[in-house]
Design a protein around this motif. Structure first.
Motif, PDB file in Angstrom:
ATOM      1  N   THR A   6      22.480  27.403  25.743  1.00 25.32           N
ATOM      2  CA  THR A   6      22.533  28.179  26.976  1.00 25.32           C
ATOM      3  C   THR A   6      23.944  28.708  27.192  1.00 25.32           C
ATOM      4  O   THR A   6      24.901  28.245  26.577  1.00 25.32           O
ATOM      5  N   ALA A   8      24.753  32.179  27.123  1.00 26.57           N
ATOM      6  CA  ALA A   8      25.026  33.461  26.464  1.00 26.57           C
ATOM      7  C   ALA A   8      25.296  34.550  27.500  1.00 26.57           C
ATOM      8  O   ALA A   8      24.914  34.453  28.669  1.00 26.57           O
ATOM      9  N   ASP A  10      24.598  38.469  28.145  1.00 25.81           N
ATOM     10  CA  ASP A  10      23.758  39.606  27.768  1.00 25.81           C
ATOM     11  C   ASP A  10      24.492  40.886  28.157  1.00 25.81           C
ATOM     12  O   ASP A  10      24.704  41.162  29.336  1.00 25.81           O
ATOM     13  N   LEU A  81      16.717  36.467  32.312  1.00 21.23           N
ATOM     14  CA  LEU A  81      17.830  35.535  32.515  1.00 21.23           C
ATOM     15  C   LEU A  81      17.434  34.102  32.180  1.00 21.23           C
ATOM     16  O   LEU A  81      18.054  33.451  31.329  1.00 21.23           O
ATOM     17  N   THR A  86      20.727  32.618  30.112  1.00 19.86           N
ATOM     18  CA  THR A  86      21.833  33.570  30.211  1.00 19.86           C
ATOM     19  C   THR A  86      22.789  33.180  31.325  1.00 19.86           C
ATOM     20  O   THR A  86      22.375  32.907  32.457  1.00 19.86           O
ATOM     21  N   ALA A  89      24.897  38.673  32.737  1.00 16.36           N
ATOM     22  CA  ALA A  89      24.229  39.832  32.133  1.00 16.36           C
ATOM     23  C   ALA A  89      24.765  41.100  32.777  1.00 16.36           C
ATOM     24  O   ALA A  89      24.917  41.163  34.006  1.00 16.36           O
ATOM     25  N   ARG A 127      24.504  35.896  38.581  1.00 15.61           N
ATOM     26  CA  ARG A 127      24.620  36.001  37.122  1.00 15.61           C
ATOM     27  C   ARG A 127      24.774  37.438  36.649  1.00 15.61           C
ATOM     28  O   ARG A 127      25.100  37.672  35.476  1.00 15.61           O
ATOM     29  N   SER A 316      22.728  40.998  23.188  1.00 19.87           N
ATOM     30  CA  SER A 316      22.009  41.770  24.206  1.00 19.87           C
ATOM     31  C   SER A 316      20.519  41.542  24.016  1.00 19.87           C
ATOM     32  O   SER A 316      20.041  41.295  22.910  1.00 19.87           O
ATOM     33  N   THR A 317      19.793  41.625  25.116  1.00 20.80           N
ATOM     34  CA  THR A 317      18.328  41.618  25.035  1.00 20.80           C
ATOM     35  C   THR A 317      17.781  43.043  25.085  1.00 20.80           C
ATOM     36  O   THR A 317      16.665  43.285  24.663  1.00 20.80           O
ATOM     37  N   ALA A 343      27.265  35.592  20.973  1.00 19.24           N
ATOM     38  CA  ALA A 343      26.672  35.246  22.264  1.00 19.24           C
ATOM     39  C   ALA A 343      27.689  35.124  23.384  1.00 19.24           C
ATOM     40  O   ALA A 343      27.369  35.433  24.547  1.00 19.24           O
TER      41      ALA A 343
END
Length: 375
Positions: A6, A8, A10, A81, A86, A89, A127, A316-317, A343
């Motif tokens: 956990t 990361a 984004d 998320l 995440t 982001a 976030r 990135s997602t 990440a």
């Protein structure tokens, strides 16, 4: 491959852009009256290389029963998320306001978009961070908007499109870069176009697939423009991030740029070392979409090696676009150290504002399956 820990970051998440009606509360009286009396508040302002209902535009499980994908903050939390653990982001709102020929209206809508983003996304969800939307065709207005919004340090980047009215290295855009560098902002160049010009050098295509594939060529041209015009030398602390651009095409550009530069160095004396070295130092690229053969870990490793290593890639997602299934957000075959850099570490190096008061740590499984805390 799933994210093995956990925390990361984004670097490319797309909330559904606000409708013109949703922006009305963020406009002054004059522009609110202009939009309503001229029925502009009914426009969609969609600016995309593929239609909203195409498979690429959103994963099936990320579509909402009603409304646009990513149009609900709870859905963003639930789909983008929480599943990936995440920590932060960056929201990139792709809005058609930047393509308006009316520079005053474009500037007014960009202001409203940025204020909407702060109030509707960043305030209720700690976030989230965001990019600043600017009217690029009026650099003075763009700089004024950057300076206004940058007081909120949750905005970490200036957002531009890959295709517009001119190449991004041109000196007319330099005040934007000066403001970004001074205010600790990166410059993001996202795949897409204002469609004031044909999206290919040979003219207008007939099909969306042509437009979509042409995006990498546009980003190729933008990097060469930044190199040839001397942007990297003029703004030595500024980082450029290519968003939703793919990245396996980059080694080819690096090789050709180095080869050609050796023969024409007197033309661009400010390029004082091989272009590939400059790109490795100053340019970053978001991971999704991974434009590499699926399941070929060796080809992926070789491509990263040809780029010069893994420090250019950012996790990135690309939520809600459909580039991977389930929670397999990472391509197979990435070493643990590469995953950690992609990440977390690379994003913190790229975006100075992400380091504001943030203690980033994560739990990662080593090769034996044991858990370790990495900071």
């Amino acid at each position: 491959m799933r994210m093995p820990f956990t925390g990361a970051i984004d670097c490319d998440l797309h909330p559904a852009m606000p409708t013109a009606a949703a922006l009305l509360p963020y406009l002054d009286d004059h522009w609110r009256e202009q939009l309503t009396s001229r029925h502009i508040d009914r426009y969609s302002f969609v600016l995309t290389s593929y239609p909203p209902n195409s498979p690429l535009s959103a994963r099936p499980d990320w579509r909402l029963p009603t409304g646009a994908p990513a149009g609900d903050l709870d859905a963003i939390r639930r789909h983008a998320l929480d599943p990936f653990g995440t920590r932060l982001a960056i929201c990139n709102v792709l809005h058609g306001a930047v393509a308006l020929f009316n520079e005053d209206m474009a500037a007014a809508l960009c202001r409203a978009i940025n204020d909407w983003t702060a109030r509707e996304l960043l305030d209720p969800e700690p976030r989230l961070r965001a990019s600043i939307v600017v009217p690029l065709h009026n650099p003075a207005a763009a700089v004024a908007e950057i300076e206004r919004v940058a007081a909120d340090r949750r905005f970490v980047q200036v957002l531009l499109f890959a295709m517009g009215e001119m190449l991004l290295g041109r000196r007319i855009t330099w005040p934007i870069y000066a403001a970004a560098e001074r205010l600790d902002l990166a410059v993001g160049i996202h795949a897409g176009s204002t469609y004031h010009r044909a999206p290919t050098a040979a003219g207008w295509p007939s099909h969306r697939v042509e437009d979509y594939v042409a995006q990498s060529a546009a980003l190729d041209a933008q990097l060469m423009s930044l190199l040839a015009e001397g942007v990297f030398q003029k703004f030595p602390r500024l980082k450029f991030v290519l968003l939703e651009s793919g990245w396996t095409w980059l080694p080819h550009l690096m090789w050709r740029a180095d080869k050609t530069w050796r023969g024409v160095r007197p033309e661009v004396p400010w390029i004082d070392r091989p272009p590939a070295e400059i790109l490795r130092e100053r340019v970053r690229m978001t991971l999704q979409p991974v434009d590499a053969p699926a399941g070929d870990a060796q080809a992926l490793t070789q491509t990263i090696a040809h780029m010069g290593g893994d420090r250019m890639l950012l996790f990135s997602t690309d939520f809600p676009h459909w580039h991977f299934d389930g929670e397999d957000v990472l391509p197979d075959g990435l070493p643990a150290e590469t995953i950690r850099r992609i990440a977390i570490d690379n994003a913190l190096d790229t975006y100075p504002r992400l380091r504001d008061g943030v203690q980033i740590g994560h739990n990662a499984a080593d090769a034996t399956g044991n858990q370790e805390t990495v900071r």
